[in-house]
Motif scaffolding. Structure first.
Motif, PDB file in Angstrom:
ATOM      1  N   PHE A 137      75.902  36.765  -0.003  1.00  0.00           N
ATOM      2  CA  PHE A 137      76.281  37.198   1.424  1.00  0.00           C
ATOM      3  C   PHE A 137      75.577  37.385   2.281  1.00  0.00           C
ATOM      4  O   PHE A 137      76.033  36.909   3.182  1.00  0.00           O
ATOM      5  CB  PHE A 137      76.987  38.802   0.225  1.00  0.00           C
ATOM      6  N   LEU A 151      86.023  34.202 -10.232  1.00  0.00           N
ATOM      7  CA  LEU A 151      86.918  34.881  -8.961  1.00  0.00           C
ATOM      8  C   LEU A 151      86.971  34.190  -7.781  1.00  0.00           C
ATOM      9  O   LEU A 151      86.299  33.287  -8.148  1.00  0.00           O
ATOM     10  CB  LEU A 151      86.469  35.971  -7.949  1.00  0.00           C
ATOM     11  N   ARG A 203      78.992  33.509  -6.640  1.00  0.00           N
ATOM     12  CA  ARG A 203      78.517  33.996  -7.919  1.00  0.00           C
ATOM     13  C   ARG A 203      79.265  34.539  -8.533  1.00  0.00           C
ATOM     14  O   ARG A 203      78.714  34.146 -10.368  1.00  0.00           O
ATOM     15  CB  ARG A 203      77.747  35.310  -6.891  1.00  0.00           C
ATOM     16  N   ARG A 204      80.431  34.608  -8.786  1.00  0.00           N
ATOM     17  CA  ARG A 204      80.784  34.638  -9.956  1.00  0.00           C
ATOM     18  C   ARG A 204      82.521  33.310 -10.192  1.00  0.00           C
ATOM     19  O   ARG A 204      83.476  33.462  -9.919  1.00  0.00           O
ATOM     20  CB  ARG A 204      81.953  35.980  -9.661  1.00  0.00           C
ATOM     21  N   GLY A 234      87.182  33.640  -5.161  1.00  0.00           N
ATOM     22  CA  GLY A 234      86.330  33.424  -4.125  1.00  0.00           C
ATOM     23  C   GLY A 234      86.754  32.226  -3.015  1.00  0.00           C
ATOM     24  O   GLY A 234      87.113  32.313  -1.770  1.00  0.00           O
ATOM     25  N   GLU A 265      81.035  35.208  -3.047  1.00  0.00           N
ATOM     26  CA  GLU A 265      81.719  35.964  -4.536  1.00  0.00           C
ATOM     27  C   GLU A 265      82.271  34.267  -5.095  1.00  0.00           C
ATOM     28  O   GLU A 265      82.072  34.228  -6.581  1.00  0.00           O
ATOM     29  CB  GLU A 265      83.182  36.879  -4.692  1.00  0.00           C
ATOM     30  N   TRP A 315      81.719  36.566   2.185  1.00  0.00           N
ATOM     31  CA  TRP A 315      81.398  37.638   1.658  1.00  0.00           C
ATOM     32  C   TRP A 315      82.463  36.445   0.227  1.00  0.00           C
ATOM     33  O   TRP A 315      82.195  36.272  -0.926  1.00  0.00           O
ATOM     34  CB  TRP A 315      82.479  38.589   1.942  1.00  0.00           C
TER      35      TRP A 315
END
Length: 377
Positions: A305, A147, A143-144, A149, A140, A136
């Motif tokens: 994910f 953030l 993808r972003r 992650g 993240e 996860w």
């Protein structure tokens, strides 16, 4: 028979589940009880227990495990993440509690006694939850980029393995670190970091060898049989030689009567003596089929994910099986790792049911109309 048009929850589950993985996992579960009937009774008799003590307990654990396995496979990816977070927090707290309240076995504190419920090994449940959360975090971060992650994924590893090292439980530490490294690689991070982390891992092994007598003894026994007691490994290798291709036959094995961990860490060797190398190859093929099928499904997944979590759970399952079998064949130092669904152990069986249930849930087909691609979010 369930129609494709069946709108019920069970109908949708049946037509969306990966039946190759499901069938192979069920075959392993059934095989575990059958093979334990070879390795379990001699150990039970040596301990003064009823002959089928371990077999009967494993059958009871298997009922609970199968219920967890099926229930977990109904979850959506979002529910898998939430369940993993809850299990991770509880399991990590219990792992820390073992350092103070745990039962000491062979110099390690890995077990907590829960009164009439018996003992539990929290680190077993920590593994699948850790893999899902790490996937996860990496997803993240990919993808972003705004953030943190990837930073969270980096922090997650030491937060998980430090309590395991303090127990000490180096087998689980190595397994979790290898799977985390696999996720790191699949997440597409730079080769510079992959090589650097590999070097850091080797440095950690060298430090453990220098500072921890338990680790040093195992490595030295692996490298030089004359440096210590190698009875279990020598006996395991002898079982492969005695069994040959087709084995001595059910109940005809002799090595299991003197092998202390014949029902747990060395059940693969007991299987070789009684059922032969051919059956061992079939077991290897079953493990390989689950891993390869899961990786194939992960490759097709559109959601980062799902792709990373399925890959991590498949690696966790496959690497654990590989470590156990390699130890039995004296291809690496002893780790105290169970063979998934084959070795005796309640905590191991329940945690494997949880992890493979997550795997089935994430590999289920979901319609693109949901807006989340074939495998859904």
């Amino acid at each position: 028979m369930v129609s494709r048009a069946e709108p019920s929850l069970s109908g949708r589950w049946w037509w969306s589940i990966d039946r190759v993985i499901l069938t192979t996992l069920v075959a392993l579960m059934v095989s575990g009880v059958v093979l334990l009937m070879a390795g379990g009774p001699p150990v039970a008799e040596r301990l003064g227990l009823s002959t089928f003590h371990f077999v009967n307990r494993q059958a009871l654990y298997l009922v609970a495990a199968f219920a967890i396995f099926l229930a977990t496979s109904f979850l959506t990816p979002r529910q898998v993440r939430r369940a993993a977070l809850l299990i991770f927090v509880v399991s990590l707290a219990m792992v820390v509690a073992t350092l103070y309240l745990g039962v000491e076995v062979k110099g390690a504190r890995r077990w907590l006694t829960l009164g009439p419920l018996g003992s539990i090994q929290p680190s077993e449940f920590l593994k699948p939850a850790f893999v899902v959360l790490a996937a996860w975090a990496f997803a993240e971060g990919t993808r972003r980029p705004d953030l943190p992650g990837t930073t969270l994924a980096f922090l997650l590893l030491p937060a998980t393995i430090v309590p395991l090292v303090l127990q000490p439980d180096f087998g689980q530490t190595v397994l979790i670190s290898l799977v985390w490294g696999g996720l790191f690689f699949v997440a597409g991070l730079h080769w510079f970091w992959v090589i650097g982390l590999g070097g850091a891992g080797m440095g950690g092994v060298l430090v453990a060898y220098q500072l921890i007598p338990h680790v040093r003894a195992r490595i030295e026994r692996f490298m030089d049989k004359g440096s210590g007691d190698t009875f279990q490994i020598d006996t395991a290798l002898e079982s492969f030689a005695q069994g040959g291709w087709f084995g001595k036959g059910p109940g005809e094995g002799t090595v299991k009567r003197i092998l202390p961990d014949a029902h747990t860490d060395f059940i693969f060797a007991v299987t070789a003596e009684e059922f032969g190398i051919v059956v061992c190859i079939v077991l290897v093929a079953l493990f390989a089929l689950i891993v390869l099928r899961a990786l194939f499904v992960a490759q097709r997944a559109e959601d980062p994910f799902v792709r990373l979590a399925v890959t991590g759970l498949a690696l966790l399952f496959g690497v654990q099986a590989a470590i156990n079998m390699m130890v039995n064949l004296h291809m690496m130092p002893a780790k105290g790792m169970t063979l998934p669904f084959i070795s005796y152990g309640g905590s191991s069986l329940l945690s494997l049911a949880l992890g493979t249930g997550f795997l089935l849930a994430l590999t289920r087909k979901r319609p693109r109309a949901e807006g989340f691609g074939e495998f859904g979010r």
